[in-house]
Write a protein that holds these residues in place. Structure first.
Motif, PDB file in Angstrom:
ATOM      1  N   GLU A  27       0.807  -1.213   0.000  1.00  0.00           N
ATOM      2  CA  GLU A  27       0.000   0.000   0.000  1.00  0.00           C
ATOM      3  C   GLU A  27       0.848   1.275   0.000  1.00  0.00           C
ATOM      4  N   GLY A  28       2.092   1.167  -0.480  1.00  0.00           N
ATOM      5  CA  GLY A  28       2.974   2.320  -0.551  1.00  0.00           C
ATOM      6  C   GLY A  28       2.645   3.210  -1.740  1.00  0.00           C
ATOM      7  N   ARG A  29       3.265   4.360  -1.766  1.00  0.00           N
ATOM      8  CA  ARG A  29       3.036   5.347  -2.818  1.00  0.00           C
ATOM      9  C   ARG A  29       4.365   5.792  -3.417  1.00  0.00           C
ATOM     10  N   VAL A  30       4.389   5.926  -4.720  1.00  0.00           N
ATOM     11  CA  VAL A  30       5.559   6.448  -5.431  1.00  0.00           C
ATOM     12  C   VAL A  30       5.126   7.735  -6.105  1.00  0.00           C
ATOM     13  N   LEU A  31       5.829   8.810  -5.819  1.00  0.00           N
ATOM     14  CA  LEU A  31       5.546  10.108  -6.425  1.00  0.00           C
ATOM     15  C   LEU A  31       6.735  10.500  -7.287  1.00  0.00           C
ATOM     16  N   HIS A  32       6.513  10.660  -8.572  1.00  0.00           N
ATOM     17  CA  HIS A  32       7.563  11.061  -9.506  1.00  0.00           C
ATOM     18  C   HIS A  32       7.509  12.564  -9.716  1.00  0.00           C
ATOM     19  N   LEU A  33       8.650  13.215  -9.516  1.00  0.00           N
ATOM     20  CA  LEU A  33       8.733  14.660  -9.713  1.00  0.00           C
ATOM     21  C   LEU A  33       9.491  15.016 -10.983  1.00  0.00           C
ATOM     22  N   SER A  34       9.998  14.001 -11.666  1.00  0.00           N
ATOM     23  CA  SER A  34      10.728  14.221 -12.903  1.00  0.00           C
ATOM     24  C   SER A  34      10.735  12.910 -13.680  1.00  0.00           C
ATOM     25  N   SER A  35      10.883  13.000 -14.982  1.00  0.00           N
ATOM     26  CA  SER A  35      10.908  11.775 -15.780  1.00  0.00           C
ATOM     27  C   SER A  35      12.303  11.189 -15.905  1.00  0.00           C
ATOM     28  N   GLY A  36      13.305  11.871 -15.381  1.00  0.00           N
ATOM     29  CA  GLY A  36      14.658  11.337 -15.438  1.00  0.00           C
ATOM     30  C   GLY A  36      15.170  11.267 -16.857  1.00  0.00           C
ATOM     31  N   ASP A  37      15.742  10.106 -17.209  1.00  0.00           N
ATOM     32  CA  ASP A  37      16.358   9.984 -18.527  1.00  0.00           C
ATOM     33  C   ASP A  37      15.408   9.415 -19.583  1.00  0.00           C
ATOM     34  N   GLY A  38      14.128   9.416 -19.275  1.00  0.00           N
ATOM     35  CA  GLY A  38      13.170   8.903 -20.248  1.00  0.00           C
ATOM     36  C   GLY A  38      11.752   9.209 -19.820  1.00  0.00           C
ATOM     37  N   ALA A  50      -0.240  -6.212  -6.903  1.00  0.00           N
ATOM     38  CA  ALA A  50       0.104  -7.058  -5.761  1.00  0.00           C
ATOM     39  C   ALA A  50       0.481  -6.237  -4.534  1.00  0.00           C
ATOM     40  N   LYS A  51       1.128  -5.107  -4.747  1.00  0.00           N
ATOM     41  CA  LYS A  51       1.521  -4.237  -3.631  1.00  0.00           C
ATOM     42  C   LYS A  51       0.418  -3.243  -3.268  1.00  0.00           C
ATOM     43  N   ARG A  52      -0.643  -3.217  -4.057  1.00  0.00           N
ATOM     44  CA  ARG A  52      -1.697  -2.209  -3.889  1.00  0.00           C
ATOM     45  C   ARG A  52      -1.059  -0.820  -3.862  1.00  0.00           C
ATOM     46  N   ALA A  53      -0.113  -0.625  -4.764  1.00  0.00           N
ATOM     47  CA  ALA A  53       0.673   0.609  -4.813  1.00  0.00           C
ATOM     48  C   ALA A  53      -0.065   1.714  -5.546  1.00  0.00           C
ATOM     49  N   VAL A  54       0.267   2.949  -5.203  1.00  0.00           N
ATOM     50  CA  VAL A  54      -0.235   4.122  -5.906  1.00  0.00           C
ATOM     51  C   VAL A  54       0.970   4.784  -6.562  1.00  0.00           C
ATOM     52  N   ILE A  55       0.932   4.898  -7.877  1.00  0.00           N
ATOM     53  CA  ILE A  55       2.014   5.520  -8.640  1.00  0.00           C
ATOM     54  C   ILE A  55       1.458   6.822  -9.202  1.00  0.00           C
ATOM     55  N   SER A  56       2.110   7.943  -8.892  1.00  0.00           N
ATOM     56  CA  SER A  56       1.620   9.221  -9.395  1.00  0.00           C
ATOM     57  C   SER A  56       2.789  10.135  -9.736  1.00  0.00           C
ATOM     58  N   GLY A  57       2.469  11.260 -10.313  1.00  0.00           N
ATOM     59  CA  GLY A  57       3.508  12.194 -10.700  1.00  0.00           C
ATOM     60  C   GLY A  57       3.022  13.623 -10.664  1.00  0.00           C
ATOM     61  N   SER A  58       3.968  14.536 -10.597  1.00  0.00           N
ATOM     62  CA  SER A  58       3.651  15.948 -10.576  1.00  0.00           C
ATOM     63  C   SER A  58       4.813  16.707 -11.200  1.00  0.00           C
ATOM     64  N   GLN A  59       4.497  17.754 -11.903  1.00  0.00           N
ATOM     65  CA  GLN A  59       5.540  18.584 -12.491  1.00  0.00           C
ATOM     66  C   GLN A  59       5.550  19.918 -11.771  1.00  0.00           C
ATOM     67  N   LEU A  60       6.478  20.069 -10.862  1.00  0.00           N
ATOM     68  CA  LEU A  60       6.550  21.296 -10.076  1.00  0.00           C
ATOM     69  C   LEU A  60       6.998  22.492 -10.900  1.00  0.00           C
ATOM     70  N   ARG A  61       7.796  22.247 -11.908  1.00  0.00           N
ATOM     71  CA  ARG A  61       8.324  23.348 -12.724  1.00  0.00           C
ATOM     72  C   ARG A  61       7.201  24.220 -13.285  1.00  0.00           C
ATOM     73  N   ALA A  62       6.106  23.607 -13.660  1.00  0.00           N
ATOM     74  CA  ALA A  62       5.000  24.346 -14.262  1.00  0.00           C
ATOM     75  C   ALA A  62       4.087  25.006 -13.227  1.00  0.00           C
ATOM     76  N   SER A  63       4.305  24.693 -11.953  1.00  0.00           N
ATOM     77  CA  SER A  63       3.457  25.253 -10.895  1.00  0.00           C
ATOM     78  C   SER A  63       3.788  26.715 -10.634  1.00  0.00           C
ATOM     79  N   SER A  64       2.801  27.443 -10.171  1.00  0.00           N
ATOM     80  CA  SER A  64       3.006  28.862  -9.859  1.00  0.00           C
ATOM     81  C   SER A  64       3.870  29.012  -8.610  1.00  0.00           C
ATOM     82  N   LEU A  65       4.434  30.190  -8.437  1.00  0.00           N
ATOM     83  CA  LEU A  65       5.239  30.475  -7.257  1.00  0.00           C
ATOM     84  C   LEU A  65       4.409  30.313  -5.989  1.00  0.00           C
ATOM     85  N   ALA A  66       3.147  30.688  -6.034  1.00  0.00           N
ATOM     86  CA  ALA A  66       2.269  30.555  -4.862  1.00  0.00           C
ATOM     87  C   ALA A  66       2.121  29.092  -4.452  1.00  0.00           C
TER      88      ALA A  66
END
Length: 120
Positions: A27-38, A50-66
């Motif tokens: 039931e762990g979570r993986v948060l990707h903040l960059s795509s790395g080399d691909g 099987a792990k009941r995992a949550v895989i997600s991502g976010s692009q902070l670069r495009a986020s506003s300063l606020a």
């Protein structure tokens, strides 16, 4: 086992996808903040299920300063107090500023573990 895994450039790539999932707790979570080399994340769907995992991502670069400011505020308020002095950076190497090209070349090999620092 790791309950939360936040992946930035070096550990987001397809190279590490299976290893990251293996290290993840049930039931762990993986948060990707960059795509790395691909731009691919390749693991068997059965392993995620099987792990009941949550895989997600976010692009902070495009986020506003606020939004970025709020993330820092919330992290400082809610996360850092629980960590105390448990978080210390892993330093791979320290090179003089004049060897910045060598430092960059080392990052491109992906053989380093930890930060590569330039000394001024």
């Amino acid at each position: 086992m790791t309950r939360w895994m936040i992946c930035s450039t070096a550990v987001s790539s397809a190279t590490y996808a299976k290893r990251n999932l293996q290290a993840l707790a049930m039931e762990g979570r993986v948060l990707h903040l960059s795509s790395g080399d691909g731009n691919e994340y390749c693991v068997p769907i059965g392993a995620i299920i099987a792990k009941r995992a949550v895989i997600s991502g976010s692009q902070l670069r495009a986020s506003s300063l606020a939004i970025k400011t709020e993330i820092v505020r919330q992290t400082t308020k809610k996360v850092w107090p629980h960590l105390g002095n448990q978080v210390t950076p892993l330093i791979d190497s320290i090179l003089p500023l004049e060897k910045a090209c060598d430092a960059h070349a080392r990052t491109e090999t992906s053989e380093h573990i930890g930060k590569i620092l330039l000394e001024i």
